[in-house]
Design an enzyme around this catalytic site. Structure first.
Site, PDB file in Angstrom:
ATOM      1  N   ASP A 221       0.852  -1.206   0.000  1.00  0.00           N
ATOM      2  CA  ASP A 221       0.000   0.000   0.000  1.00  0.00           C
ATOM      3  C   ASP A 221       0.880   1.246   0.000  1.00  0.00           C
ATOM      4  OD1 ASP A 221       0.234  -1.223   2.979  1.00  0.00           O
ATOM      5  OD2 ASP A 221       0.461   0.951   3.032  1.00  0.00           O
ATOM      6  N   ASP A 223       0.582   3.687   2.300  1.00  0.00           N
ATOM      7  CA  ASP A 223       0.456   4.268   3.634  1.00  0.00           C
ATOM      8  C   ASP A 223      -0.532   5.449   3.621  1.00  0.00           C
ATOM      9  OD1 ASP A 223       1.208   3.885   6.336  1.00  0.00           O
ATOM     10  OD2 ASP A 223       2.410   5.696   6.255  1.00  0.00           O
TER      11      ASP A 223
HETATM   12  N1  LIG Z   1       1.255   1.190   5.795  1.00  0.00           N
HETATM   13  C1  LIG Z   1       1.801   0.323   6.644  1.00  0.00           C
HETATM   14  N2  LIG Z   1       2.269   0.727   7.842  1.00  0.00           N
HETATM   15  C2  LIG Z   1       2.855  -0.161   8.694  1.00  0.00           C
HETATM   16  N3  LIG Z   1       2.950  -1.468   8.445  1.00  0.00           N
HETATM   17  C3  LIG Z   1       2.486  -1.915   7.274  1.00  0.00           C
HETATM   18  N4  LIG Z   1       2.465  -3.148   6.745  1.00  0.00           N
HETATM   19  C4  LIG Z   1       1.883  -3.058   5.537  1.00  0.00           C
HETATM   20  N5  LIG Z   1       1.516  -1.793   5.264  1.00  0.00           N
HETATM   21  C5  LIG Z   1       1.884  -1.053   6.330  1.00  0.00           C
END
Ligand SMILES: Nc1ncnc2[nH]cnc12
Ligand SMILES: CSC[C@H]1O[C@H](OP(=O)(O)O)[C@H](O)[C@@H]1O
Length: 302
Positions: A221, A223
């Site tokens: 992703d 974030d």
């Molecule tokens: N955005 C994110 N923040 C922290 N850990 C994750 N693991 C997968 N995506 C994450």
């Protein structure tokens, strides 16, 4: 373990990677260490050459352990105790950079620690023995150099053609909630490229146990930093996670033999021995109990 069956290489699976079922199952080990029990039984599997690999599922086989509660010391101690000298760990991460797309692989070389001091991040606290490990290069560079081209080989020609990014910085946050938009933006300004909740204390503990450690991250992703885009949700992570985990399994299968050979041939000589002079406490005042405990993972306390 039978000494003829030494397990030199360990693998720690993260979110979505709960087993390596493409390898031949040998047995499960239920190990109790001086720091408690690992996240999962250790699965020993065999590569076609007969080389043995140890696997631990970081959050437990049914994902019941939060990032904060992962028994990192027991995981690392158990692997070291059965003979493991190199660990290839996997982690699902958020991307803090446009060019690291969901589905891409990343092998970081640096860490920014944003955990909150509530995790057990050392074997050497509360025992009356003071030990300082060196952590400037938190991963084994030799292991990364060995693995990176192998990962690229496996990913080449795969659907979506995931890229491998190296030399990146992983931010490790406490969780379990994901970051705010402000935090996510700040991590980018700090030089963070990807973010997860698990590389600390795992990397620190591996170093203390003199185990070569490298992390293969799969990006799931973007974030929370992208203006005008919704911040990350678990739903989004899980969507990418399944394909990523399938690829991660192939990646593991494609590199474990070479890692085993490198360890067996003494080619990963960067970390072994790094703790020999790390203890500052005079030997004659080191409590016997503590020395016994530490001898579970290091030869200097025998
Ligand atoms: N955005 C994110 N923040 C922290 N850990 C994750 N693991 C997968 N995506 C994450
Ligand atoms: C399931 S989203 C957040 C979770 O995913 C990553 O886990 P792991 O590193 O074990 O693959 C991340 O670190 C968080 O713990």
């Amino acid at each position: 373990m039978d000494p003829n069956e030494t397990v030199l290489v360990g693998c720690i699976g993260g979110s979505g990677l709960y087993h390596l079922d493409n390898l031949t199952f040998v047995k499960k080990l239920h190990i109790k260490t001086p720091w408690g029990e690992p996240s999962s039984p250790i699965t020993i599997s065999k590569l076609p050459s007969g080389a043995l690999i140890a696997f631990i599922s970081r959050h437990g086989p049914a994902h019941t352990i939060t990032p904060t509660e992962v028994p990192g010391r027991a995981n690392i101690a158990a692997l070291k105790h059965i003979g493991v000298q190199a660990i290839v760990a996997f982690s699902a991460v958020g991307s803090l950079r446009e060019e690291i797309a969901p589905g891409d692989f990343v092998m970081p070389s640096q860490i920014i620690d944003r955990t909150k001091g509530i995790r057990e991040d050392t074997f050497f606290r509360g025992e009356g023995v003071v030990v300082h490990s060196m952590f400037g290069d938190p991963f084994s560079n030799k292991l990364i150099d060995l693995i990176a081209p192998l990962v690229e080989n496996v990913l080449e020609g795969k659907e979506r053609a995931p890229k491998l990014h190296t030399g990146k910085t992983v931010v490790c946050m406490e969780g379990p909630a994901f970051s705010t938009r402000a935090e996510s933006t700040m991590y980018r300004q700090w030089g963070g490229d990807i973010i997860n909740m698990s590389v600390i204390p795992e990397a620190k503990l591996a170093r203390e146990a003199e185990i070569d450690y490298a992390l293969i991250c799969t990006s799931t992703d973007y974030d929370a930093w992208r203006v005008g885009e919704a911040p990350v949700t678990v739903e989004e992570v899980i969507k990418t996670l399944h394909t990523n985990a399938e690829y991660a399994r192939l990646v593991a299968e494609g590199l474990l033999q070479q890692v085993h050979d490198a360890v067996a041939g003494g080619k990963l000589d960067e970390i072994k021995g790094c703790m020999r002079f790390a203890c500052v406490t005079r030997k004659d005042v080191q409590p016997e109990e503590a020395r016994k405990k530490f001898s579970y993972i290091l030869p200097y306390f025998d």
